[in-house]
Design a protein around this motif. Sequence first.
Motif, short mmCIF file in Angstrom:
data_model
loop_
_atom_site.label_atom_id
_atom_site.label_comp_id
_atom_site.label_asym_id
_atom_site.label_seq_id
_atom_site.Cartn_x
_atom_site.Cartn_y
_atom_site.Cartn_z
N ARG A 1 -7.15 -14.15 3.03
CA ARG A 1 -7.83 -12.82 1.90
C ARG A 1 -6.63 -13.04 0.81
NH1 ARG A 1 -9.72 -7.57 4.73
NH2 ARG A 1 -11.94 -8.68 4.60
N TRP B 1 -6.48 -13.97 -3.57
CA TRP B 1 -5.73 -13.21 -4.33
C TRP B 1 -4.96 -14.25 -5.33
CZ3 TRP B 1 -5.91 -9.47 -8.27
CH2 TRP B 1 -4.40 -9.04 -9.00
N ASN C 1 -5.08 -13.95 -10.24
CA ASN C 1 -4.69 -12.75 -11.31
C ASN C 1 -4.62 -11.90 -12.87
OD1 ASN C 1 -3.99 -12.63 -8.16
ND2 ASN C 1 -1.58 -13.75 -9.31
N TRP D 1 -3.53 -4.92 -12.25
CA TRP D 1 -3.92 -5.56 -11.10
C TRP D 1 -2.48 -5.78 -10.95
CZ3 TRP D 1 -6.39 -2.67 -7.65
CH2 TRP D 1 -8.17 -1.80 -8.34
N ALA E 1 -0.58 -4.86 -7.38
CA ALA E 1 0.00 -5.67 -6.20
C ALA E 1 1.23 -5.56 -5.91
CB ALA E 1 -0.73 -6.86 -6.29
N ARG F 1 -12.86 0.97 -9.39
CA ARG F 1 -12.10 1.06 -8.31
C ARG F 1 -12.90 -0.32 -8.37
NH1 ARG F 1 -11.87 6.61 -8.47
NH2 ARG F 1 -9.52 7.63 -8.08
N ARG F 2 -10.98 -1.44 -7.60
CA ARG F 2 -11.82 -2.50 -6.98
C ARG F 2 -11.67 -2.41 -5.49
NH1 ARG F 2 -9.49 -7.44 -11.07
NH2 ARG F 2 -10.42 -6.81 -12.66
N VAL G 1 -8.94 -3.25 -2.03
CA VAL G 1 -8.05 -3.52 -2.14
C VAL G 1 -7.88 -3.99 -0.35
CG1 VAL G 1 -6.88 -2.23 -4.03
CG2 VAL G 1 -6.51 -0.95 -1.88
N VAL H 1 -4.74 -3.87 2.02
CA VAL H 1 -3.47 -3.88 2.65
C VAL H 1 -3.11 -4.20 3.54
CG1 VAL H 1 -1.48 -1.60 2.74
CG2 VAL H 1 -3.55 -2.19 0.82
#
Length: 182
Positions: free
Chosen positions: A110, A114, A119, A124, A128, A168-169, A171, A173
């Motif tokens: 993941r 990204w 990007n 965003w 990040a 929103r997307r 995310v 973590v």
Amino acid sequence: MEEIQAITAVHHPMRRRIVDYLGLYGTSQVTGLARALEQQVGSISHHLRMLERAGIVERADDPTGDKRTSWWRPTRRRFTWSVDDFADSPADTMLARSAERANINTQIARLSAWHRSGNNDAAWSRAAFSTDSLAWASAEELAMLSRALAETIDTWRRSIDTDDGIERRPVFVFAHGFPTSP
């Protein structure tokens, strides 16, 4: 302690995607899951049954009352375990190690995706983050940090009002804490 059946069930790549999808979108119909994950309905149904046996998802009532459709919801959002939890069983230790590798591969994949994406959205890209730290700690103190991070993420997640009209997307973590040497 997590059951080995739950750990191995959730770390199958497609089942992990299903669990992640249900965690983000909540109760979902099988056909919607299949469409979103670009899979066949039969395949999604099979994986849902495996997750159900492991206690990770459960069947849900159709919100429209139609009894002909199959709806599912997650029963939990977090899995916490260590390979050492299964030291008494060589077979379970092997399964736990395999699940641990699958989990790390998912996390790294993941992150790599990204970075490969370019990007293109500046907001965003600025939001990040990557963080790491090197410190002295006992096993007890490291476990305390793990609990504190989990609580912080849960508090943050609950604080988000998804009905406020803000874009929103999803995310992802993740953080790892482990003994090492400099």
